[in-house]
Structure formats: structure tokens, C-alpha cells
Scaffold this active site. Structure first.
Site, mmCIF file in Angstrom:
data_model
loop_
_atom_site.group_PDB
_atom_site.id
_atom_site.type_symbol
_atom_site.label_atom_id
_atom_site.label_comp_id
_atom_site.label_asym_id
_atom_site.label_seq_id
_atom_site.Cartn_x
_atom_site.Cartn_y
_atom_site.Cartn_z
ATOM 1 N N ASP A 42 1.018 -1.392 0.035
ATOM 2 C CA ASP A 42 -0.078 0.046 -0.224
ATOM 3 C C ASP A 42 1.165 1.293 0.225
ATOM 4 O O ASP A 42 1.907 0.852 0.512
ATOM 5 C CB ASP A 42 -1.143 -0.152 1.461
ATOM 6 C CG ASP A 42 -2.166 1.332 0.988
ATOM 7 O OD1 ASP A 42 -1.949 1.019 0.083
ATOM 8 O OD2 ASP A 42 -1.904 1.550 2.507
ATOM 9 N N SER A 43 0.051 2.461 -0.249
ATOM 10 C CA SER A 43 0.888 3.679 -0.212
ATOM 11 C C SER A 43 1.575 4.247 1.228
ATOM 12 O O SER A 43 2.468 4.281 1.159
ATOM 13 C CB SER A 43 0.064 4.671 -0.614
ATOM 14 O OG SER A 43 -1.004 4.520 -0.317
ATOM 15 N N CYS A 66 -3.873 -0.787 -1.864
ATOM 16 C CA CYS A 66 -4.132 0.745 -1.719
ATOM 17 C C CYS A 66 -4.839 1.100 -2.837
ATOM 18 O O CYS A 66 -4.644 -0.012 -4.343
ATOM 19 C CB CYS A 66 -2.440 1.248 -3.247
ATOM 20 S SG CYS A 66 -2.983 2.969 -3.101
ATOM 21 N N GLU A 106 -6.342 8.600 9.676
ATOM 22 C CA GLU A 106 -5.101 8.247 10.417
ATOM 23 C C GLU A 106 -4.474 9.243 11.560
ATOM 24 O O GLU A 106 -3.629 8.897 11.862
ATOM 25 C CB GLU A 106 -3.359 8.998 9.158
ATOM 26 C CG GLU A 106 -4.205 8.315 8.402
ATOM 27 C CD GLU A 106 -2.175 7.777 7.247
ATOM 28 O OE1 GLU A 106 -1.547 8.638 8.127
ATOM 29 O OE2 GLU A 106 -2.156 6.815 6.649
ATOM 30 N N CYS A 120 -10.848 3.382 -0.881
ATOM 31 C CA CYS A 120 -9.646 3.851 -0.382
ATOM 32 C C CYS A 120 -9.733 2.494 0.869
ATOM 33 O O CYS A 120 -10.557 2.347 1.787
ATOM 34 C CB CYS A 120 -10.254 5.231 0.012
ATOM 35 S SG CYS A 120 -8.643 5.629 0.640
ATOM 36 N N HIS A 167 -8.440 3.359 3.544
ATOM 37 C CA HIS A 167 -8.551 4.107 5.431
ATOM 38 C C HIS A 167 -10.115 4.193 4.976
ATOM 39 O O HIS A 167 -10.380 4.071 6.656
ATOM 40 C CB HIS A 167 -8.416 5.417 4.829
ATOM 41 C CG HIS A 167 -6.746 5.947 5.184
ATOM 42 N ND1 HIS A 167 -6.086 5.094 3.850
ATOM 43 C CD2 HIS A 167 -5.515 6.078 6.105
ATOM 44 C CE1 HIS A 167 -4.746 5.169 4.303
ATOM 45 N NE2 HIS A 167 -3.921 6.866 5.190
HETATM 46 N N1 DGL Z 1 -4.090 3.342 0.042
HETATM 47 C C1 DGL Z 1 -4.584 4.171 -0.529
HETATM 48 C C2 DGL Z 1 -5.768 4.132 -1.453
HETATM 49 O O1 DGL Z 1 -6.188 2.889 -1.243
HETATM 50 C C3 DGL Z 1 -5.715 6.283 -0.091
HETATM 51 C C4 DGL Z 1 -3.775 6.953 0.823
HETATM 52 C C5 DGL Z 1 -3.426 7.636 -0.279
HETATM 53 O O2 DGL Z 1 -3.775 8.412 -0.838
HETATM 54 O O3 DGL Z 1 -1.483 7.411 -0.778
HETATM 55 O O4 DGL Z 1 -5.824 4.798 -2.723
#
Ligand code: DGL
Length: 269
Positions: free
Chosen positions: A13-14, A76, A155, A187, A189
Site C-alpha cells: 500500500d502507499s 492500495c 490517520e 480506499c 482508509h
Molecule cells: N491507499 C490509498 C488508496 O487506497 C489511500 C492513501 C493515499 O492516497 O495514498 O487509495
């Protein structure tokens, strides 16, 4: 010597958000070892160009492959939306993204055929959920909305905070007006903010967690490729980040609900 079945599921993931997908994997596949990479040095991906996210996704996958994983899960949504084809083209390993499983689940559960999708700016701009849903059934209708403020709120750990509720009410009012009966949490989060999102859209709207849907697909892929881990030994979870492991450890407790996490900082070339 570790057998192919005993190798880890590689997840990237990011940053921290992909741990919601790890949680879904742990519950769906409790015997599996998991190796996670969070690109905390380069987060967020959601407001970057598709080209940049593709490059990052390739590097993230390369790192996981260097850790000898057996499949790759692109936790992600942004990377899934813009990079999955490039990853499948580059690497000869099963790659599971979030878009297809989330879209399939939504088409299965909608009753009135009106589906909402929320995600980052890049995910919404890619229209990937929309394409996947309409590709399955043209009679369905899809309304999308980017909700960029949800990421920092999650977060911050403000899962049920009144400010999160205000933001959710503001973002989701247009979707409510469209009479959607199903909403894809597109997403990593957003499952953290599930309660405020549910309140904002109304309790009659069904929330689809892409991570949970994807965990089901991972199980199917492991079963069909003969890669399911049959060992009953306690699974091993390893976490790698590209920056600030301490913050990852703290937030990981909120996201995963586990107290002890071994987190290693690595350099991604
Ligand atoms: N992990 C990203 C997503 O699911 C969200 C956080 C980001 O913008 O990196 O799209």
C-alpha cells in the site's frame, strides 16, 4: 526450506491504510503468512498522476518479490485503479487488486441498481470502478465522489469524531440524493470511518468493503493455484516501510488492533 505453499502473501500500500486489507486477510485466511510493504516515504498516492503511481507500484512489487512472496495483493485502491494492468504485464506472479472484487460484490448486492463509489481523487478520476461495474451490467448506474479528507481523518484515529461526521455528511450528501442503495468504500482508509460514513448515507445503504471482497478473491486464487498454506503453525507477519517505522507501529495498533508489530525500514531503490 520453505515450500511454495508456506511462502507469504505479499501486500503493498502507499502507507498504513492497507492494514485494513491485512486485517481482512488475517480473518479470512488465518493460516497464511503475510509480508506487508507500506510506502510511507512517498504516501499519499491518491493525488499523484497515474504515471507516477504506476512507477511506485512496480517498485513496491519488485520489493515484495525480493521477499519471495507467492502472490501480490495491491491493497492500495489508487494503485489498483491505475497500475494493475502494468503490474500484470511486468510480473509473472498472481496479482490481486481491489477494484474487481469490490465492483463484483457491489453488483451482486445492489437491489435498486444504483451504486455509489468513494475513493481518492486518482481512483475516482480513473473511473475504474465504474468501468468494471458497467462492463458487467450496463443497466446499473454509478455515482462517484472523491473524499480526500477521509485519509488524514482516519490517520488521526478520528474514526467516530464529530469532525469526521461533518466531513462525511458534506461529502456524501450528493450520493444520498442519488438514492444509491450500495456504496463501495474504494480506499484503504475508509473502513476505519465506517460508522460515520454509514450514518451519513443512511442505514439502508449497504457498504461494500473492497478489502474484504478482495480477501475472498485471494482465497480463491490460492485454492485454484494450489498455493493455500495448510500448515497449522502460528502465522508469521512481517511489516516493512520506506520511512518512519515508529509512526507506522503506533497507527498499526489502531488499524490492526494488535499490540505488537515488528516493523523494519527499507530503502526502495
Ligand atoms: N491507499 C490509498 C488508496 O487506497 C489511500 C492513501 C493515499 O492516497 O495514498 O487509495
Amino acid at each position: 526450506m520453505v515450500s511454495r505453499k508456506q511462502k507469504s502473501i505479499g501486500v503493498f500500500d502507499s502507507g498504513i491504510g492497507g492494514l485494513t486489507v491485512v486485517r481482512a486477510l488475517m480473518s479470512r485466511l488465518p493460516n497464511e503468512n503475510i509480508t506487508y510493504f507500506g510506502d510511507t516515504a512517498r504516501v499519499p498516492y491518491g493525488n499523484k498522476s497515474a504515471e507516477v503511481v504506476r512507477t511506485y507500484a512496480i517498485e513496491d512489487t519488485q520489493f515484495l518479490i525480493s521477499q519471495h512472496v507467492k502472490v501480490i495483493v495491491v491493497a492500495c485502491n489508487t494503485a489498483s485503479a491505475v497500475a494493475i494492468d502494468a503490474l500484470r504485464h511486468h510480473f509473472d506472479i498472481p496479482i490481486i487488486g481491489m477494484i474487481n472484487p469490490g465492483a463484483v460484490r457491489a453488483t451482486e448486492v445492489t437491489r435498486n441498481g444504483r451504486i455509489g463509489v468513494i475513493g481518492t481523487l486518482a481512483t475516482v478520476a480513473s473511473q475504474s470502478y465504474q468501468k468494471e461495474i458497467l462492463g458487467r451490467n450496463k443497466a446499473l448506474s454509478v455515482v462517484s465522489k472523491a473524499c480526500p479528507l477521509f485519509v488524514p481523518l482516519a490517520e488521526e484515529g478520528w474514526s467516530e469524531h464529530r469532525i469526521s461526521q461533518m466531513v462525511a455528511d458534506e461529502y456524501l450528501a450528493p450520493l444520498r440524493k442519488e438514492s444509491i442503495d450500495t456504496l463501495i468504500l474504494g480506499c484503504t482508509h475508509y473502513p476505519i470511518l465506517r460508522t460515520v460514513i454509514q450514518r451519513a448515507v443512511g442505514h439502508d445503504v449497504l457498504l461494500v468493503d473492497s478489502g474484504e471482497a478482495a480477501a475472498g478473491e485471494v482465497a480463491e486464487v490460492l485454492a485454484s493455484t494450489g498455493l493455500m498454506n495448510e500448515s497449522t503453525a502460528l502465522p508469521n507477519y512481517s511489516f516493512f516501510v520506506s520511512d518512519v517505522p515508529q509512526r507506522f507501529r503506533e497507527l498499526g495498533t489502531i488499524f490492526l488492533g494488535t499490540p505488537q508489530m515488528r516493523v523494519t525500514k527499507v530503502h526502495i531503490p
